[in-house]
Design a protein around this motif. Structure first.
Motif, PDB file in Angstrom:
ATOM      1  N   GLU A 175       0.842  -1.191   0.000  1.00 26.98           N
ATOM      2  CA  GLU A 175       0.000   0.000   0.000  1.00 26.98           C
ATOM      3  C   GLU A 175       0.883   1.248   0.000  1.00 26.98           C
ATOM      4  O   GLU A 175       1.917   1.274   0.679  1.00 26.98           O
ATOM      5  CB  GLU A 175      -0.900   0.010   1.234  1.00 26.98           C
ATOM      6  CG  GLU A 175      -1.900  -1.122   1.270  1.00 26.98           C
ATOM      7  CD  GLU A 175      -2.942  -1.028   0.168  1.00 26.98           C
ATOM      8  OE1 GLU A 175      -3.314   0.098  -0.226  1.00 26.98           O
ATOM      9  OE2 GLU A 175      -3.383  -2.080  -0.297  1.00 26.98           O
ATOM     10  N   TRP A 234       0.471   3.966   1.480  1.00 31.68           N
ATOM     11  CA  TRP A 234       0.465   4.617   2.784  1.00 31.68           C
ATOM     12  C   TRP A 234       1.112   3.748   3.869  1.00 31.68           C
ATOM     13  O   TRP A 234       1.171   4.150   5.030  1.00 31.68           O
ATOM     14  CB  TRP A 234      -0.966   4.959   3.206  1.00 31.68           C
ATOM     15  CG  TRP A 234      -1.914   3.816   3.091  1.00 31.68           C
ATOM     16  CD1 TRP A 234      -2.734   3.535   2.045  1.00 31.68           C
ATOM     17  CD2 TRP A 234      -2.131   2.770   4.049  1.00 31.68           C
ATOM     18  NE1 TRP A 234      -3.451   2.382   2.287  1.00 31.68           N
ATOM     19  CE2 TRP A 234      -3.094   1.896   3.510  1.00 31.68           C
ATOM     20  CE3 TRP A 234      -1.606   2.491   5.301  1.00 31.68           C
ATOM     21  CZ2 TRP A 234      -3.550   0.769   4.187  1.00 31.68           C
ATOM     22  CZ3 TRP A 234      -2.044   1.359   5.969  1.00 31.68           C
ATOM     23  CH2 TRP A 234      -3.004   0.521   5.418  1.00 31.68           C
ATOM     24  N   SER A 258      -2.451  -5.175   6.820  1.00 34.44           N
ATOM     25  CA  SER A 258      -3.593  -6.067   6.559  1.00 34.44           C
ATOM     26  C   SER A 258      -4.696  -5.858   7.592  1.00 34.44           C
ATOM     27  O   SER A 258      -5.885  -5.858   7.259  1.00 34.44           O
ATOM     28  CB  SER A 258      -3.151  -7.521   6.573  1.00 34.44           C
ATOM     29  OG  SER A 258      -2.286  -7.786   5.511  1.00 34.44           O
ATOM     30  N   LEU A 315      -6.461  -2.583   6.800  1.00 32.12           N
ATOM     31  CA  LEU A 315      -7.334  -2.753   5.636  1.00 32.12           C
ATOM     32  C   LEU A 315      -8.588  -3.541   5.989  1.00 32.12           C
ATOM     33  O   LEU A 315      -9.679  -3.241   5.498  1.00 32.12           O
ATOM     34  CB  LEU A 315      -6.568  -3.445   4.508  1.00 32.12           C
ATOM     35  CG  LEU A 315      -5.579  -2.581   3.750  1.00 32.12           C
ATOM     36  CD1 LEU A 315      -4.777  -3.419   2.774  1.00 32.12           C
ATOM     37  CD2 LEU A 315      -6.276  -1.442   3.039  1.00 32.12           C
ATOM     38  N   GLY A 346     -11.140  -3.088   3.342  1.00 33.61           N
ATOM     39  CA  GLY A 346     -10.185  -3.391   2.288  1.00 33.61           C
ATOM     40  C   GLY A 346      -9.643  -2.254   1.460  1.00 33.61           C
ATOM     41  O   GLY A 346      -8.862  -2.481   0.555  1.00 33.61           O
ATOM     42  N   ARG A 347     -10.023  -1.008   1.757  1.00 32.87           N
ATOM     43  CA  ARG A 347      -9.543   0.099   0.927  1.00 32.87           C
ATOM     44  C   ARG A 347      -9.520   1.400   1.719  1.00 32.87           C
ATOM     45  O   ARG A 347     -10.467   1.727   2.414  1.00 32.87           O
ATOM     46  CB  ARG A 347     -10.459   0.267  -0.274  1.00 32.87           C
ATOM     47  CG  ARG A 347      -9.991   1.318  -1.249  1.00 32.87           C
ATOM     48  CD  ARG A 347     -10.880   1.341  -2.486  1.00 32.87           C
ATOM     49  NE  ARG A 347     -10.467   2.394  -3.369  1.00 32.87           N
ATOM     50  CZ  ARG A 347     -10.840   3.660  -3.257  1.00 32.87           C
ATOM     51  NH1 ARG A 347     -11.643   4.018  -2.280  1.00 32.87           N
ATOM     52  NH2 ARG A 347     -10.417   4.572  -4.109  1.00 32.87           N
ATOM     53  N   ILE A 348      -8.425   2.143   1.547  1.00 37.87           N
ATOM     54  CA  ILE A 348      -8.327   3.497   2.088  1.00 37.87           C
ATOM     55  C   ILE A 348      -8.566   4.441   0.910  1.00 37.87           C
ATOM     56  O   ILE A 348      -7.805   4.415  -0.064  1.00 37.87           O
ATOM     57  CB  ILE A 348      -6.933   3.778   2.706  1.00 37.87           C
ATOM     58  CG1 ILE A 348      -6.623   2.789   3.819  1.00 37.87           C
ATOM     59  CG2 ILE A 348      -6.840   5.209   3.202  1.00 37.87           C
ATOM     60  CD1 ILE A 348      -7.491   2.892   5.039  1.00 37.87           C
ATOM     61  N   PRO A 349      -9.612   5.265   0.955  1.00 38.18           N
ATOM     62  CA  PRO A 349      -9.882   6.158  -0.168  1.00 38.18           C
ATOM     63  C   PRO A 349      -8.754   7.176  -0.384  1.00 38.18           C
ATOM     64  O   PRO A 349      -8.034   7.537   0.548  1.00 38.18           O
ATOM     65  CB  PRO A 349     -11.173   6.876   0.236  1.00 38.18           C
ATOM     66  CG  PRO A 349     -11.667   6.202   1.451  1.00 38.18           C
ATOM     67  CD  PRO A 349     -10.584   5.375   2.014  1.00 38.18           C
ATOM     68  N   ASP A 350      -8.612   7.629  -1.634  1.00 37.32           N
ATOM     69  CA  ASP A 350      -7.592   8.622  -1.959  1.00 37.32           C
ATOM     70  C   ASP A 350      -7.920   9.991  -1.366  1.00 37.32           C
ATOM     71  O   ASP A 350      -7.028  10.769  -1.058  1.00 37.32           O
ATOM     72  CB  ASP A 350      -7.443   8.755  -3.478  1.00 37.32           C
ATOM     73  CG  ASP A 350      -6.890   7.487  -4.099  1.00 37.32           C
ATOM     74  OD1 ASP A 350      -6.204   6.719  -3.387  1.00 37.32           O
ATOM     75  OD2 ASP A 350      -7.157   7.249  -5.284  1.00 37.32           O
ATOM     76  N   ARG A 403      -5.162   8.563   4.686  1.00 34.10           N
ATOM     77  CA  ARG A 403      -3.932   7.785   4.501  1.00 34.10           C
ATOM     78  C   ARG A 403      -2.962   8.018   5.650  1.00 34.10           C
ATOM     79  O   ARG A 403      -2.272   7.098   6.083  1.00 34.10           O
ATOM     80  CB  ARG A 403      -3.281   8.130   3.165  1.00 34.10           C
ATOM     81  CG  ARG A 403      -4.064   7.570   2.005  1.00 34.10           C
ATOM     82  CD  ARG A 403      -3.420   7.901   0.694  1.00 34.10           C
ATOM     83  NE  ARG A 403      -4.145   7.202  -0.356  1.00 34.10           N
ATOM     84  CZ  ARG A 403      -3.569   6.581  -1.347  1.00 34.10           C
ATOM     85  NH1 ARG A 403      -2.262   6.573  -1.469  1.00 34.10           N
ATOM     86  NH2 ARG A 403      -4.285   5.970  -2.256  1.00 34.10           N
ATOM     87  N   ALA A 416     -13.143   7.401   8.130  1.00 34.38           N
ATOM     88  CA  ALA A 416     -13.471   6.806   6.837  1.00 34.38           C
ATOM     89  C   ALA A 416     -14.985   6.693   6.668  1.00 34.38           C
ATOM     90  O   ALA A 416     -15.512   6.933   5.579  1.00 34.38           O
ATOM     91  CB  ALA A 416     -12.819   5.433   6.704  1.00 34.38           C
TER      92      ALA A 416
END
Length: 151
Positions: free
Chosen positions: A3, A5, A56, A59, A64-68, A74, A121
């Motif tokens: 990742e 970040w 992990s 996430l 499962g995802r960190i937005p931009d 981040r 988030a």
């Protein structure tokens, strides 16, 4: 794939600097390297495995995802993963009883950072929802008749 970040070895070492003493240093040399390499305990490779595990876990907490955007998510994810990796390293390599206490404190800080990340988030994904930073106002659909009691 790593990742973007994910915390670096140096960012994890910032939380546990005493783990960065070189085992190959001259007797009496108490200098800190502030990173992990082949002469530290754990080695850089071992520390990198702790970081991968922490990433992990982060996430998993955020589906499962960190937005931009927003970009601060981040930074929060990086901090949570660094604290988790540092806590796990302290627990895995205790030299004295106090190291277990340090691990427990780092563990609590990691949990708090992860909770902040999940809340942030969630707020970023659905603005105006409960827990958002912006107030939400509502009015009844039909205003009641003026007075103390509805008739």
């Amino acid at each position: 794939m790593a990742e973007p970040w994910a915390p670096s070895l140096e960012q994890v070492a910032d939380h546990i600097p005493t783990r960065t003493r070189s085992t190959a240093a001259a007797p009496g040399d108490d200098s800190l390297l502030m990173t992990f390499n082949t002469t530290t305990t754990p080695t850089g490779e071992q520390a990198q495995r702790f970081i991968a595990s922490a990433v992990s876990e982060v996430l998993g907490a955020v589906a499962g995802r960190i937005p931009d955007t927003p970009t601060y998510l981040r930074t929060l994810a990086q901090k949570a993963a660094a604290l988790r990796a540092a806590a796990d390293i302290e627990l895995a390599y205790p030299d004295r009883d106090a190291d277990v206490d340090v691990s427990a404190r780092l563990d609590q800080r990691a949990k708090d950072a992860l909770l902040r990340l999940v809340d942030a988030a969630s707020d970023a994904a659905s603005p105006g929802s409960e827990g958002s930073l912006l107030p939400v106002w509502s009015m009844p659909a039909v205003p009641p008749w003026p007075g103390d009691y509805l008739l």
